[in-house]
Every structure is written in structure tokens, then in C-alpha cells.
Design a protein around this motif. Sequence first.
Motif, mmCIF file in Angstrom:
data_model
loop_
_atom_site.group_PDB
_atom_site.id
_atom_site.type_symbol
_atom_site.label_atom_id
_atom_site.label_comp_id
_atom_site.label_asym_id
_atom_site.label_seq_id
_atom_site.Cartn_x
_atom_site.Cartn_y
_atom_site.Cartn_z
ATOM 1 N N PHE A 1 11.766 -14.361 -6.458
ATOM 2 C CA PHE A 1 12.266 -15.741 -7.318
ATOM 3 C C PHE A 1 13.150 -14.144 -8.041
ATOM 4 C CE2 PHE A 1 11.907 -16.067 -12.040
ATOM 5 C CZ PHE A 1 12.065 -18.065 -12.076
ATOM 6 N N LEU A 2 12.539 -12.742 -8.170
ATOM 7 C CA LEU A 2 13.525 -11.802 -9.421
ATOM 8 C C LEU A 2 14.431 -11.012 -8.966
ATOM 9 C CD1 LEU A 2 10.163 -10.028 -11.326
ATOM 10 C CD2 LEU A 2 11.871 -11.642 -12.452
ATOM 11 N N GLY A 3 14.560 -11.337 -7.037
ATOM 12 C CA GLY A 3 15.903 -11.090 -6.728
ATOM 13 C C GLY A 3 15.505 -10.003 -5.789
ATOM 14 N N TYR A 4 14.395 -9.287 -6.229
ATOM 15 C CA TYR A 4 14.224 -8.237 -5.085
ATOM 16 C C TYR A 4 14.127 -8.935 -3.241
ATOM 17 C CZ TYR A 4 11.954 -5.381 -9.090
ATOM 18 O OH TYR A 4 12.450 -4.016 -10.315
ATOM 19 N N ARG A 5 14.217 -7.956 -2.544
ATOM 20 C CA ARG A 5 14.458 -7.766 -1.001
ATOM 21 C C ARG A 5 12.531 -7.330 -0.229
ATOM 22 N NH1 ARG A 5 15.943 -4.683 3.581
ATOM 23 N NH2 ARG A 5 17.100 -2.811 1.659
ATOM 24 N N VAL A 6 12.036 -8.213 -0.336
ATOM 25 C CA VAL A 6 10.711 -7.816 -0.261
ATOM 26 C C VAL A 6 10.069 -7.634 1.128
ATOM 27 C CG1 VAL A 6 8.376 -9.219 -0.282
ATOM 28 C CG2 VAL A 6 10.207 -9.511 -2.041
ATOM 29 N N THR A 7 9.241 -6.261 1.500
ATOM 30 C CA THR A 7 8.757 -6.020 2.451
ATOM 31 C C THR A 7 7.039 -6.004 2.514
ATOM 32 O OG1 THR A 7 11.293 -5.124 3.263
ATOM 33 C CG2 THR A 7 8.024 -4.368 4.216
ATOM 34 N N VAL A 8 6.649 -6.523 3.258
ATOM 35 C CA VAL A 8 5.612 -6.736 2.940
ATOM 36 C C VAL A 8 4.874 -5.677 4.426
ATOM 37 C CG1 VAL A 8 2.709 -7.701 3.350
ATOM 38 C CG2 VAL A 8 4.937 -8.714 1.971
ATOM 39 N N CYS A 9 3.590 -4.974 4.096
ATOM 40 C CA CYS A 9 3.500 -4.127 4.858
ATOM 41 C C CYS A 9 2.105 -3.492 5.390
ATOM 42 C CB CYS A 9 4.537 -2.730 4.703
ATOM 43 S SG CYS A 9 3.604 -1.617 6.438
ATOM 44 N N ASP A 10 1.450 -3.886 6.364
ATOM 45 C CA ASP A 10 -0.049 -3.651 6.295
ATOM 46 C C ASP A 10 -0.115 -3.348 7.950
ATOM 47 O OD1 ASP A 10 -2.492 -3.931 7.485
ATOM 48 O OD2 ASP A 10 -2.551 -5.380 5.323
ATOM 49 N N ALA A 11 -1.024 -2.127 8.288
ATOM 50 C CA ALA A 11 -1.670 -1.990 9.886
ATOM 51 C C ALA A 11 -2.019 -3.191 10.914
ATOM 52 C CB ALA A 11 -2.127 -0.045 9.553
ATOM 53 N N ARG A 12 -2.348 -3.582 9.820
ATOM 54 C CA ARG A 12 -3.135 -4.998 10.467
ATOM 55 C C ARG A 12 -2.035 -6.083 11.243
ATOM 56 N NH1 ARG A 12 -7.534 -5.824 6.055
ATOM 57 N NH2 ARG A 12 -5.442 -5.808 5.220
ATOM 58 N N PRO A 13 -2.425 -6.384 12.522
ATOM 59 C CA PRO A 13 -1.257 -7.453 13.041
ATOM 60 C C PRO A 13 -2.328 -8.749 12.962
ATOM 61 C CG PRO A 13 -2.681 -5.886 14.588
ATOM 62 C CD PRO A 13 -3.093 -5.395 13.557
ATOM 63 N N VAL A 14 -3.674 -9.044 12.650
ATOM 64 C CA VAL A 14 -4.025 -10.267 12.618
ATOM 65 C C VAL A 14 -3.634 -10.808 10.978
ATOM 66 C CG1 VAL A 14 -5.842 -9.895 11.339
ATOM 67 C CG2 VAL A 14 -5.732 -11.597 12.781
ATOM 68 N N PHE A 15 -3.650 -10.027 9.900
ATOM 69 C CA PHE A 15 -2.675 -10.148 9.165
ATOM 70 C C PHE A 15 -1.509 -10.328 8.245
ATOM 71 C CE2 PHE A 15 -7.207 -8.854 8.470
ATOM 72 C CZ PHE A 15 -8.225 -10.517 8.255
ATOM 73 N N ALA A 16 -1.241 -9.276 9.025
ATOM 74 C CA ALA A 16 0.439 -9.422 8.673
ATOM 75 C C ALA A 16 1.510 -10.105 9.696
ATOM 76 C CB ALA A 16 1.209 -7.724 9.029
ATOM 77 N N THR A 17 1.800 -10.911 9.499
ATOM 78 C CA THR A 17 2.315 -12.120 10.212
ATOM 79 C C THR A 17 3.183 -12.845 8.679
ATOM 80 O OG1 THR A 17 1.287 -13.758 9.355
ATOM 81 C CG2 THR A 17 0.563 -12.956 11.378
ATOM 82 N N ALA A 18 4.480 -13.099 9.201
ATOM 83 C CA ALA A 18 5.493 -14.024 9.046
ATOM 84 C C ALA A 18 5.563 -15.428 7.881
ATOM 85 C CB ALA A 18 6.916 -13.919 9.781
ATOM 86 N N ALA A 19 4.376 -15.183 8.842
ATOM 87 C CA ALA A 19 3.765 -17.136 8.412
ATOM 88 C C ALA A 19 3.176 -17.546 7.481
ATOM 89 C CB ALA A 19 2.753 -17.586 9.633
ATOM 90 N N ARG A 20 2.236 -15.698 7.716
ATOM 91 C CA ARG A 20 1.603 -16.023 6.362
ATOM 92 C C ARG A 20 2.272 -15.202 4.946
ATOM 93 N NH1 ARG A 20 -2.724 -11.938 5.675
ATOM 94 N NH2 ARG A 20 -3.875 -12.869 4.098
ATOM 95 N N PHE A 21 3.354 -14.853 4.960
ATOM 96 C CA PHE A 21 4.272 -14.035 3.862
ATOM 97 C C PHE A 21 5.702 -15.587 3.861
ATOM 98 C CE2 PHE A 21 0.627 -11.160 4.874
ATOM 99 C CZ PHE A 21 0.506 -11.262 3.502
ATOM 100 N N PRO A 22 6.312 -16.171 4.127
ATOM 101 C CA PRO A 22 7.145 -17.331 3.718
ATOM 102 C C PRO A 22 8.505 -15.885 3.132
ATOM 103 C CG PRO A 22 5.494 -17.973 3.104
ATOM 104 C CD PRO A 22 4.800 -17.444 3.317
ATOM 105 N N PHE A 23 7.417 -15.937 1.771
ATOM 106 C CA PHE A 23 8.419 -15.400 1.280
ATOM 107 C C PHE A 23 9.007 -13.895 0.764
ATOM 108 C CE2 PHE A 23 6.615 -18.847 -1.385
ATOM 109 C CZ PHE A 23 7.916 -19.873 -0.919
ATOM 110 N N ALA A 24 8.366 -13.330 2.101
ATOM 111 C CA ALA A 24 9.141 -12.245 2.284
ATOM 112 C C ALA A 24 10.351 -12.775 3.381
ATOM 113 C CB ALA A 24 7.888 -10.569 2.988
ATOM 114 N N ASP A 25 11.185 -11.078 3.196
ATOM 115 C CA ASP A 25 12.570 -10.831 3.638
ATOM 116 C C ASP A 25 11.999 -10.300 4.809
ATOM 117 O OD1 ASP A 25 15.108 -11.303 2.284
ATOM 118 O OD2 ASP A 25 13.551 -10.108 0.916
#
Length: 378
Positions: free
Chosen positions: A222-246
Motif C-alpha cells: 500500500f505504501l509503494g514498496y516492492r515487498v519480498t517475504v523470505c523464509d527457510a521453511r517451504p511449507v510456510f513460504a508460499t505465494a498463496a499465503r502472501f498475495p500482496f508480496a511481489d
Amino acid sequence: MLNIAETLLQWCRDGRPFALATIVDVHGSAPLPIGTSVAVDADGNAVGSISGGCVEGAIYDMCQQVLAEGGPARRAWFGYSDDDAFAVGLTCGGELDILVQAVNPAMEQHITAAFEEAVHGRPVAVAQIVDGPPDLLGATVSICGDGQVISGVPDHGSNDTLAEEALALLRAGRTARVDLGGSGQGCPQPLSVLVHVHASRPRMLVFGAVDFASALSRAGAFLGYRVTVCDARPVFATAARFPFADEVVVDWPHRYLEHTEVDARTVVCVLTHDAKFDVPLLRLALDLPVGYVGAMGSRRTHDERLRMLRDKGVSEGQLARLRSPIGLDLGARTPEETAVAITAEIIAQNNKRSGLPLSQGSGPIHRSGQGKPLSRVS
């Protein structure tokens, strides 16, 4: 002017002349920053705003007059007046210095190219001469992200200097006014230049694929950032869980940060509150030229984290950069409230403000970027 680039690009493509009014200096409290523009075409269509409504009517009339009469760019000053309750002025008490100029796209194709870059999301800077010789007032030099120069200024020895200043501000992602000229500056005569910047989006790196990260990625987008979410656990780091992340990255946080691109506008938010992730990540982040580093956790967690970082050789100067516990004290509980608290702290730090309630402060709400008093000669 780049705040209304999409409409101006269409007008330029249509070959439609227009008048452009731009805030070139601000003093005291004013609703909008320097570089903000309003434009009016020959049919009376208007786009943009420079005062939130206070002086829009007067600027609209001036734009129509400039279009009808032609001629050089002209200036207007608006400030608060308590002599006449119905006088045109700023109710906020600040002062605006406005430059109004006519733009003919058929004669100034260089500016069309700059609007093209901005509309397509590519970095571009437009250096607009706002003080100097009358024949140069309003003229522009544009710099693309690859360093290409697009100029509308007659080549009289200043173009290289203008380009250097514009490129430096483009890399910093900051719109600003700079004064050029004098001995040793590579500019034959004094000029004041407003550099409009459309930079690539700053980065928000969120480490830890948790519910708080989901809310924060939404706030960051919303503030205009290009957002990256990073985690070492593939079960949690999924695009479906973070639809607003780039992008969502599965990797160890410190390993990803070590190989990704950052700059002075990058914000790093560590939400894992797990020492095996936090310590190597923060050790690296605090040694990088990023704008903000914050880490989630209780005060006890923070104290233990500081101890481990010191054991790893992190200096006190580096530790002083760490915002932890992360966010402003808003009493936040939910992920959404916590995201607001974190982004509020980021905004306050970016603007070098206290984060205190405005009701507890004094002086102007908006700080001027320039310290020069406004001239009263138009």
C-alpha cells in the motif's frame, strides 16, 4: 510533474498543448511537497492538485491565461492572509512558490519521453530550471535510469552538471531542489533546479513467513514498496499465503540477504524471533547501507539477541541502528495493528520525525525542504 505523468503522456501523444503549474518551493506547513503539479489543457480540462483546494481556482485561472497569452514562464506566491477572510491563500499557514509554464508537446518531444519512462515504471529524473535566466526558466533535462540524457535546455555549458545532479538524486530516489553555478561547479551561471524523480520502488524485505508478515506485506505494498517475504521453511513460504508480496523466497534469510540488491531506501523487517535465523541475518543487515532494520520480539528476546550479536562482534554503533522491539508504541495486538505500528515507525524514521502525536508538538506540521525565504518580486 511526474505525479500526473499518465495524463500528461496522453496529452502529449494527442499533441495537446497544456499549462503546467508546479510547486517549486515550500515554506512552513503546506499540504503537498515540491514537485507536485497541476495541468490545464486548452479545453479547460484539469488534472492534479497543488494545495488540496486552497488556491486551486487561482492556479487554474493562471494556467488558462498562460495558455492563451503564451510567452515565458511566470511565478506565483501564495501564503496565509488574515487581512481578508475571502482572499486567496493557504489556510494551513504555509507559503507556496509556483512556476507556471506553457508546454507544447510538438516543440518539446523530450518531455514526452520522460513521461513514457515514468508511466511504464522505469526510473527517470527531470531537472527543471526554476530560477535563472528568463530564457531558461522552465526548461528541462531528463535522465533515464540507464544514464541516457534527454534535453530540452539549449546547450550553454550547464547540461552536464544538470545531468549529474539529476542522476545522483535519481539514485537516491529523492525529489529535491538544488542550486548550481559559481566557480568550480561546471555551470557558467547561477541556476536553481528542481529535480523531479520517479525512482524504482523501494524494497521491503520481510523475513519470517508468519501472520504478521502477511499483514505487513499488505501495508508495505500500500505504501509503494516492492515487498519480498523470505523464509527457510517451504511449507510456510508460499505465494498463496502472501498475495500482496511481489515475491516469496524459500531460503535461509541471511543467505538471501547476502545476495540480493539493497540500497539506502531498503527496509529490513525481521519477524522470525528465532535466534538461529535472527542472529546471522541481523549481523549482516546491520552492516549494510539499508535505511531501516527492525526485529520483532519481547524486550527479553531483544536483550538476549543483543548479547548474541555482541558475541558475534557486532559493534555498538551497528546495534544502535536496530529498531527492536519493532514498531511504534500503539498498543498493537493483531497482525494488522502491528503492521500499522511497524510502517508508522518506518515513515517516522524516513522523515526524521519523532512519532509523537501532532497534538503534543509545536511548529509546522510539514517541514520545508528549503531554507531560503521567498522573494516577493514576481
